[in-house]
Design an enzyme around this catalytic site. Structure first.
Site, PDB file in Angstrom:
ATOM      1  N   VAL A   1       0.925  -1.132   0.140  1.00 37.26           N
ATOM      2  CA  VAL A   1      -0.051   0.069   0.009  1.00 37.26           C
ATOM      3  C   VAL A   1       1.077   1.274   0.134  1.00 37.26           C
ATOM      4  O   VAL A   1       1.895   1.315   0.564  1.00 37.26           O
ATOM      5  CB  VAL A   1      -0.929  -0.080   1.145  1.00 37.26           C
ATOM      6  CG1 VAL A   1      -0.041   0.033   2.540  1.00 37.26           C
ATOM      7  CG2 VAL A   1      -1.909   1.135   1.121  1.00 37.26           C
ATOM      8  N   SER A   2       0.242   2.099  -0.891  1.00 32.82           N
ATOM      9  CA  SER A   2       1.611   3.423  -0.801  1.00 32.82           C
ATOM     10  C   SER A   2       1.095   4.298   0.194  1.00 32.82           C
ATOM     11  O   SER A   2       0.040   4.380   0.746  1.00 32.82           O
ATOM     12  CB  SER A   2       1.368   4.020  -2.289  1.00 32.82           C
ATOM     13  OG  SER A   2       0.118   4.411  -2.501  1.00 32.82           O
ATOM     14  N   THR A   3       1.851   5.303   0.505  1.00 31.93           N
ATOM     15  CA  THR A   3       1.812   6.422   1.388  1.00 31.93           C
ATOM     16  C   THR A   3       0.517   7.224   1.160  1.00 31.93           C
ATOM     17  O   THR A   3       0.057   7.705   2.241  1.00 31.93           O
ATOM     18  CB  THR A   3       2.945   7.052   1.823  1.00 31.93           C
ATOM     19  OG1 THR A   3       3.363   7.665   0.526  1.00 31.93           O
ATOM     20  CG2 THR A   3       4.271   6.373   2.272  1.00 31.93           C
ATOM     21  N   ASP A   4       0.100   7.542   0.134  1.00 33.36           N
ATOM     22  CA  ASP A   4      -0.860   8.439  -0.282  1.00 33.36           C
ATOM     23  C   ASP A   4      -2.128   7.439  -0.602  1.00 33.36           C
ATOM     24  O   ASP A   4      -3.362   8.109  -1.153  1.00 33.36           O
ATOM     25  CB  ASP A   4      -0.508   9.307  -1.571  1.00 33.36           C
ATOM     26  CG  ASP A   4      -0.148   8.229  -2.733  1.00 33.36           C
ATOM     27  OD1 ASP A   4      -0.123   6.909  -2.510  1.00 33.36           O
ATOM     28  OD2 ASP A   4      -0.346   8.995  -3.851  1.00 33.36           O
TER      29      ASP A   4
END
Length: 513
Positions: free
Chosen positions: A10-13
């Site tokens: 999962v990406s930070t954004d």
């Protein structure tokens, strides 16, 4: 039983919602393995963007597969966008795993890559997230540029500011505790006495925490004078927009500092001027004949040494050091305040602020008007929500009312700051009391700083007097007051306290004084 490695990302954004959270992905993968009787060797959890494969956990995963390729049969993830959002790099990485005998696959978008037609589906699964990323990136850039064109700075706040909120609860730069250091840095540079390194060291000694490189960038950043820089983009040229945030210095002072910095860069190949305590005026005095800056030196005569301020050109101007210093000290005396002049100017300032207080006083009508505007603002918001106003009508009315409210708040702020501003004026006058004596008793660095504060530009001597085209108007007023007091002393000492004859006509603004 096949051995598999699980990869969740999962990406930070991205929000940690269902379908994106690491826990949700891992539960789906483990349930799939249990149903299909697959043995899980390792689980790699990533919190990183999929734009490239330069991800910490992905690097570890690839290194493990290279070392234990005989143990691993498959690499599993939920969807192909968890694996990558970069089409070209994805094919290379898939080929890498295939060469190791490991088959990458998505449990919710399964593909058999041995079938050529399945390659078309892979291209779709990989390219759609990449296009989505590109579209999102363009939307972000467009939004940021739109905010910049409105004068609203976006990004991490620079030194001297923090990101506050305006009356519409939108982010706006607000000065913080470091703002005073930046203001002082520009003020010191404006004297043209100190170089960047001297200013940086002085501020650092006072507690300003930044690097020298960052400080040099601060001196060149137009944001501090209230202008937002917009970089060139596609067909749009580079531009500067007046910002909505509070500037730390004026635009004119910022431009003067830039001119000083550019001038020093052009002269960087020349040797630096060495400050000699015997010649505090060196570098400030112009030649009365050719307008070149006078240098200074001492020569040895038959019986003693002689010091001069002299021109380095062929015009031959030579002024005795003792004469130059005497003329300059006489000038300082003319702009220094004695007790009577200080009292007179203090009374003038106090009188002006009392008049301003009467004109700008804030009474019940002011606050009633503000409450009415706030009520109107709430009313148009309700009308917009109910559909009685269009978006454009709501926006125009909102902007107009907020502008009126802001004007009233500015008036409140000015009124609240009256006492502190008056105090600043009076403190400034105290600094001019016995200015000539302070100069004589100061070391060389403070002398040069005091000279630079008096003369924005260089000066010269004519008829044994200081001559300059540019002088602080406050000093001119002080000189006239001092002359007036001297005339009273000569005419009648008993009238020394009658200062009314020296007071100018009413209406003089303290800001211009």
């Amino acid at each position: 039983m096949k051995n598999v490695i699980l990869y969740v990302r999962v990406s930070t954004d991205e929000q940690a919602d269902k379908g994106f959270s690491l826990r949700d992905q891992e539960e789906k993968l483990k349930a799939y393995c249990k149903t299909n009787h697959l043995s899980v060797l390792k689980v790699y959890r990533e919190d990183y963007s999929a734009k490239t494969f330069e991800r910490p956990e992905m690097k570890k995963l690839i290194a493990y597969c290279k070392q234990h390729q005989e143990l691993v049969d498959e690499l599993l993830f939920v969807k192909w966008d968890r694996f990558s959002r970069n089409t070209s790099e994805s094919y290379n990485t898939i080929n890498l795993f295939t060469s190791l005998g490991i088959r990458p696959n998505a449990i919710e978008q399964p593909l058999d890559l041995s079938i050529p037609e399945q390659g078309l589906m892979l291209a779709v699964y990989l390219s759609v997230p990449e296009v989505e990323n590109m579209r999102r990136s363009q939307n972000v850039i467009a939004g940021m540029r739109r905010a910049l064109k409105e004068g609203r700075y976006v990004g991490s706040p620079p030194k001297g500011y923090f990101m506050g909120r305006d009356s519409s609860n939108r982010p706006v730069l607000t000065p913080n505790k470091d703002a005073k250091y930046i203001q002082k840095g520009f003020e010191m540079m404006l004297t043209n006495v100190y170089n960047q390194k001297d200013v940086y060291r002085a501020l650092k000694a006072e507690g300003f925490e930044t690097s020298s490189t960052a400080f040099y960038g601060i001196l060149r950043n137009s944001l501090y004078c209230g202008w937002v820089h917009i970089k060139a983009y596609k067909d749009e040229p580079e531009d500067y927009i007046e910002g909505i945030h509070e500037p730390l210095i004026t635009k004119s002072d910022f431009d003067k500092v830039q001119s000083i910095l550019k001038g020093r860069r052009r002269q960087s190949s020349k040797p630096q001027l060495k400050v000699n305590s015997s010649f505090p005026l060196r570098g400030f005095v112009l030649c009365p004949k050719c307008d070149k800056v006078l240098t200074a030196s001492t020569s040895k005569g038959r019986s003693k040494r002689y010091s001069y301020y002299h021109c380095s050109t062929s015009c031959g101007v030579r002024l005795k050091k003792e004469d130059v210093h005497a003329w300059f000290e006489s000038y300082l005396k003319s702009i220094s305040l004695d007790e009577n002049a200080y009292q007179l100017l203090s009374e003038l300032i106090e009188k002006e602020f009392k008049q301003l207080a009467k004109k700008r006083g804030i009474g019940p009508k002011h606050y009633e008007k503000k409450r009415n505007l706030e009520t109107k603002l709430e009313r148009i918001q309700e009308l917009y929500i109910d559909g009685d106003l269009t978006k454009d009508e709501f926006k125009q009315a909102k902007n107009r009312i907020q502008k009126l409210i802001k004007e009233l708040e500015e008036k409140e702020k000015q009124f609240a700051n009256k006492a502190s501003v008056e105090k600043v004026y009076k403190e400034g006058l105290k600094g001019l009391q016995d200015f000539d004596k302070h100069y004589l008793n100061s070391d060389i660095e403070h002398k040069r700083l005091m000279i630079g504060s008096i003369f924005p530009e260089k000066f010269t001597f004519q008829d044994e007097k200081v001559r300059t085209a540019d002088i602080n108007p406050a000093l001119l007023k002080i000189m006239s007051v001092n002359k007036g007091l001297q005339r009273i002393k000569k005419k009648d000492k008993s009238k020394i306290n009658d200062l009314s004859s020296l007071v100018g006509p009413p209406g003089l603004e303290p800001g211009t004084f």
